[in-house]
Scaffold this motif. Structure first.
Motif, short mmCIF file in Angstrom:
data_model
loop_
_atom_site.label_atom_id
_atom_site.label_comp_id
_atom_site.label_asym_id
_atom_site.label_seq_id
_atom_site.Cartn_x
_atom_site.Cartn_y
_atom_site.Cartn_z
N GLN A 182 1.06 -1.16 0.09
CA GLN A 182 0.18 0.07 -0.37
C GLN A 182 1.02 1.55 0.08
N ALA A 183 1.89 1.27 0.80
CA ALA A 183 2.64 2.20 1.12
C ALA A 183 3.48 2.34 -0.56
N ARG A 184 3.62 1.63 -1.31
CA ARG A 184 4.38 1.62 -2.67
C ARG A 184 3.73 1.98 -3.44
N ILE A 185 2.21 2.27 -3.33
CA ILE A 185 1.80 2.90 -3.92
C ILE A 185 1.97 4.60 -4.14
N LYS A 186 2.30 5.20 -4.47
CA LYS A 186 2.09 6.90 -4.34
C LYS A 186 1.02 7.82 -4.80
N ALA A 187 -0.05 7.17 -5.95
CA ALA A 187 -0.93 7.83 -6.51
C ALA A 187 -1.65 6.76 -7.94
N PHE A 188 -2.92 7.66 -7.67
CA PHE A 188 -2.97 7.23 -8.73
C PHE A 188 -4.36 7.95 -9.66
N PHE A 189 -4.76 7.84 -10.52
CA PHE A 189 -5.37 8.22 -11.32
C PHE A 189 -6.48 7.19 -12.28
N ILE A 190 -7.61 8.23 -12.64
CA ILE A 190 -8.71 7.43 -13.28
C ILE A 190 -9.01 7.66 -14.81
N ASN A 191 -9.05 6.66 -15.64
CA ASN A 191 -8.60 6.58 -16.82
C ASN A 191 -10.06 6.08 -17.29
N ARG A 192 -10.73 6.96 -19.10
CA ARG A 192 -11.58 6.81 -19.86
C ARG A 192 -12.81 7.22 -19.47
N GLY A 215 -4.25 12.16 -5.77
CA GLY A 215 -5.05 11.67 -7.02
C GLY A 215 -4.15 12.49 -8.04
N LEU A 216 -4.23 12.01 -9.60
CA LEU A 216 -3.22 12.67 -10.08
C LEU A 216 -4.17 12.97 -11.35
N GLY A 217 -5.32 13.01 -11.04
CA GLY A 217 -6.01 13.70 -12.07
C GLY A 217 -7.32 12.31 -12.62
N VAL A 218 -8.19 13.18 -13.50
CA VAL A 218 -9.06 12.07 -14.23
C VAL A 218 -8.93 12.19 -15.75
N VAL A 219 -8.79 11.19 -16.64
CA VAL A 219 -7.86 10.94 -18.25
C VAL A 219 -9.12 10.65 -18.50
N PRO A 220 -9.46 11.92 -19.58
CA PRO A 220 -10.75 11.61 -20.17
C PRO A 220 -10.97 10.71 -21.63
N TRP A 221 -11.94 10.20 -21.78
CA TRP A 221 -12.38 8.89 -23.49
C TRP A 221 -11.40 9.67 -24.02
N PHE A 222 -10.59 8.77 -24.98
CA PHE A 222 -9.12 9.32 -26.62
C PHE A 222 -10.01 8.99 -27.44
N ALA A 223 -10.18 9.30 -27.78
CA ALA A 223 -11.32 9.07 -29.08
C ALA A 223 -10.54 7.94 -30.31
N ASP A 224 -9.34 8.59 -30.06
CA ASP A 224 -7.80 8.51 -31.77
C ASP A 224 -7.38 6.84 -30.82
N ALA A 225 -7.46 6.67 -29.41
CA ALA A 225 -7.36 5.34 -29.83
C ALA A 225 -7.38 4.31 -30.47
N GLY A 226 -8.08 4.10 -30.80
CA GLY A 226 -8.39 2.75 -31.87
C GLY A 226 -7.56 2.90 -32.97
N LYS A 227 -6.33 4.21 -33.08
CA LYS A 227 -6.14 3.84 -34.14
C LYS A 227 -4.59 3.52 -34.23
#
Length: 484
Positions: A182-192, A215-227
Motif C-alpha cells: 500500500q505504501a509503495r503506491i504513491k498515487a492513482f488516476f482514473i482513465n477513460r 489523486g493525479l487526475g482523471v483522463v477523459p476518453w481518448f477517441a483516437d485510441a482505436g487508431k
C-alpha cells in the motif's frame, strides 16, 4: 511503475502516451514490461521479439526496439500452455503451473534487462501486467508488486471508470494489499472518463480519503485510441470502414501478429470485416486475408470446423483473391508437417490446397527485420519475419517478394498461384509500408493517400497532449525522482 486495477484498463496506452510526452520534453525515455502475455509480437533491432505494446511505447520514445523492453513474453498456444520467450528467444513451452515454478529463475534476466535500460535513460516507465490485487499470484511475482519491490520502484495505480465500479476497484486494491505494498503506491488516476470530469471530483476525494494515495487526475476518453495498434485480440473490432473494397479476415483461435490489419483498418477505401467463429465468410469479399497463427495446425483444424474451407473455395471460384501471411501462408499449402511435435502431436495434416507448397515445422525460429521489393509490381516493401517452419514447392517458383535475410544476403519469399489471385508470404508488416499498400490496393481500384506511420506518430503526439492536460505530470516526475 504504472500498475492497474485489472487487465485492459489502459495501462499500455497510458505508458505509450507518457513515453511520447516525456520524449517531447527532451528526455531520454525507455519503456519496460517485465512480463507480458500476447501473441502479437514485434521483432527487435537485436533480432528478438517483444510484445507489440512495448513496440508502440518505443515508438513513443522515438527509440529502436530491444529485447530488454520486455524480457519475458508469454505466447499462448493452448488454453493452458504458452511458449515462453526470454530476452527475445524461445525458452520453452510450459503449462501455467509449470511456468510458476520457473519464474524465480527468470528474475535475474528480468533485472538484467531493466538495469540495461535504466543505465541509458533519464526515465524508465514500467508497465505492470494484470493487477496487483491478484494476490493469489503474489508468490514469485515478477510482473507487478514483486518486481516493484525488488527494483524498489514507486507505483502509480490506473483505474478504468468505463467498465464501472472504479471506486470499489481502486479502494478494493488498497484493501487486499499488504501494508508495505500500500505504501509503495504513491498515487492513482482514473482513465477513460466520458463527459464532464468535474462530476467525479467527489469520487476522487473519496478514494484519496480511503487509501491515502494522491489523486493525479482523471483522463477523459481518448477517441483516437482505436487508431493505435492493439495488442489484445479481444480489442479487435468486428468491422471497420465503409470503403468499396471489402477485405475479410477469419478470426482464428490463436491469431497472431494481427497488427498486419491496422493499416487496412485506416484506409478510407477499405471495409475490413473480421469474421468470428460460427459465422460464414461473406459472399461479397474482394479479398480474404488469412492472418498469422501461434498454432498453425490447431488453427487449421479450427478453420475447417467453422466451414471456412468451403467458403474460401467458393470465394475463389467467384474470382476472389486470397492472401496468407505466415501461418495463413502455411495453411494455404498442400500439407503441414510437424515431425518433432512442436505444436502438439507429431504428424502431417492436409492444407487448404490453394498453393502448391508444403511446410515442415522446425524448432528454429526466424526473427528478422527485412526489406526488399514486391516482384509483381516492383514496389518497395519492408516488414519482419517471425515464424517457425520451412515452406517449399512448385508455386515458390513464383515468389511474392525479393528480400534480404538476417545477414543481408538476397532471398526470395513466398509463393503465388498461376493465376496470381492467391499469394502466400512470411512477411509481416507489409501493409504498413505505404508504397506496397498503395500498389496492392490499386489492383482493386483504390487510390490510397494514407501515410500510415506518420498518422500513428501524430496520434501519439495527440495522446501526449491529452495526458498533459489531464494529469499532474510534475507530480508524476516527483514520484519517479523519489526512487533515484
Amino acid at each position: 511503475m504504472i500498475q492497474g486495477t485489472g487487465s485492459n484498463v489502459g495501462k499500455s496506452l497510458i505508458v505509450a502516451g507518457l513515453c511520447r510526452l516525456f520524449a517531447n520534453r527532451g528526455m531520454k525515455v525507455r519503456p519496460f514490461k517485465p512480463q507480458n502475455m500476447s501473441n502479437n509480437a514485434a521483432v527487435t533491432s537485436d533480432s528478438g521479439e517483444i510484445g507489440r505494446a512495448q513496440a508502440l511505447q518505443a515508438m513513443g520514445c522515438r527509440t529502436p526496439l530491444t529485447v530488454h523492453m520486455n524480457p519475458v513474453l508469454l505466447k499462448p498456444e493452448t488454453d493452458t500452455g504458452a511458449q515462453v520467450i526470454v530476452q527475445g528467444k524461445r525458452f520453452g513451452t510450459m503449462r501455467a503451473r509449470e511456468y510458476g515454478k520457473h519464474k524465480a529463475e527468470l528474475l535475474p534476466k528480468v533485472l538484467e534487462s531493466f538495469e540495461k535500460l535504466r543505465a541509458e535513460a533519464d526515465l524508465v516507465l514500467v508497465e505492470g501486467a494484470g493487477s496487483p490485487a491478484e494476490i493469489n499470484l503474489r508468490a514469485g511475482d515478477i510482473a507487478n508488486m514483486g518486481f516493484a519491490e525488488i527494483a524498489n520502484l514507486p507505483v502509480i495505480l490506473c483505474g478504468d471508470i468505463d467498465r464501472g465500479g472504479v471506486i470499489a476497484s481502486v479502494v478494493g486494491t488498497h484493501a487486499v494489499l499488504e501494508s508495505d505494498e500500500q505504501a509503495r503506491i504513491k498515487a492513482f488516476f482514473i482513465n477513460r472518463f466520458r463527459g464532464d470530469v468535474s462530476l467525479f471530483d467527489d469520487g476522487m476525494r473519496e478514494i484519496e480519503s480511503r487509501t491515502g494515495w494522491q489523486g493525479l487526475g482523471v483522463v477523459p476518453w481518448f477517441a483516437d485510441a482505436g487508431k493505435l495498434p492493439a495488442e489484445d485480440a479481444l480489442d479487435l473490432a468486428k468491422g471497420d470502414g465503409n470503403g468499396a473494397i471489402k477485405i475479410v479476415v477469419p478470426v482464428i483461435s490463436r491469431i497472431a501478429n494481427f497488427d498486419d490489419l491496422d493499416p487496412l483498418r485506416m484506409e478510407p477505401g477499405v471495409t475490413l470485416e473480421l469474421v468470428q467463429s460460427g459465422t460464414p465468410l461473406p459472399l461479397d469479399a474482394d479479398l480474404v486475408l488469412l492472418p498469422g497463427s501461434k498454432s498453425t495446425i490447431g488453427d487449421l483444424k479450427f478453420f475447417r470446423k467453422q466451414g471456412w474451407d468451403i467458403d474460401l473455395k467458393a470465394h475463389y471460384r467467384r474470382g476472389g483473391h486470397i492472401i496468407g501471411i505466415c501461418g495463413g501462408y502455411q495453411m494455404l499449402g498442400q500439407t503441414i508437417s510437424d515431425p518433432d511435435g512442436i505444436e502438439g502431436e507429431a504428424g502431417t495434416i492436409e492444407g487448404l490446397g490453394f498453393l502448391a507448397v508444403d511446410t515442415v515445422l522446425t524448432p528454429n525460429k526466424s526473427l528478422v527485420e527485412t526489406s526488399g521489393k514486391h516482384l509483381a509490381s516492383g514496389a518497395p516493401v519492408k516488414g519482419y519475419e517471425i515464424h517457425i517452419g520451412q515452406t517449399e514447392g512448385l508455386d515458390c517458383a513464383r515468389p511474392a517478394f525479393h528480400l534480404r535475410d538476417e545477414t543481408g544476403r538476397p532471398k526470395l519469399d513466398g509463393a503465388t498461384s498461376a493465376d496470381g489471385r492467391v499469394i502466400g508470404t512470411y512477411l509481416h508488416g507489409l501493409f504498413t509500408d505505404d508504397s506496397f499498400r498503395k500498389v496492392y490496393l490499386s489492383g482493386f481500384g483504390d487510390v490510397s493517400e494514407l501515410a500510415y506511420e506518420a498518422r500513428i506518430d501524430a496520434v501519439l503526439d495527440d495522446l501526449a497532449d491529452h495526458l498533459e492536460n489531464a494529469l499532474d505530470i510534475d507530480a508524476v516526475l516527483n514520484i519517479a525522482h523519489s526512487s533515484s
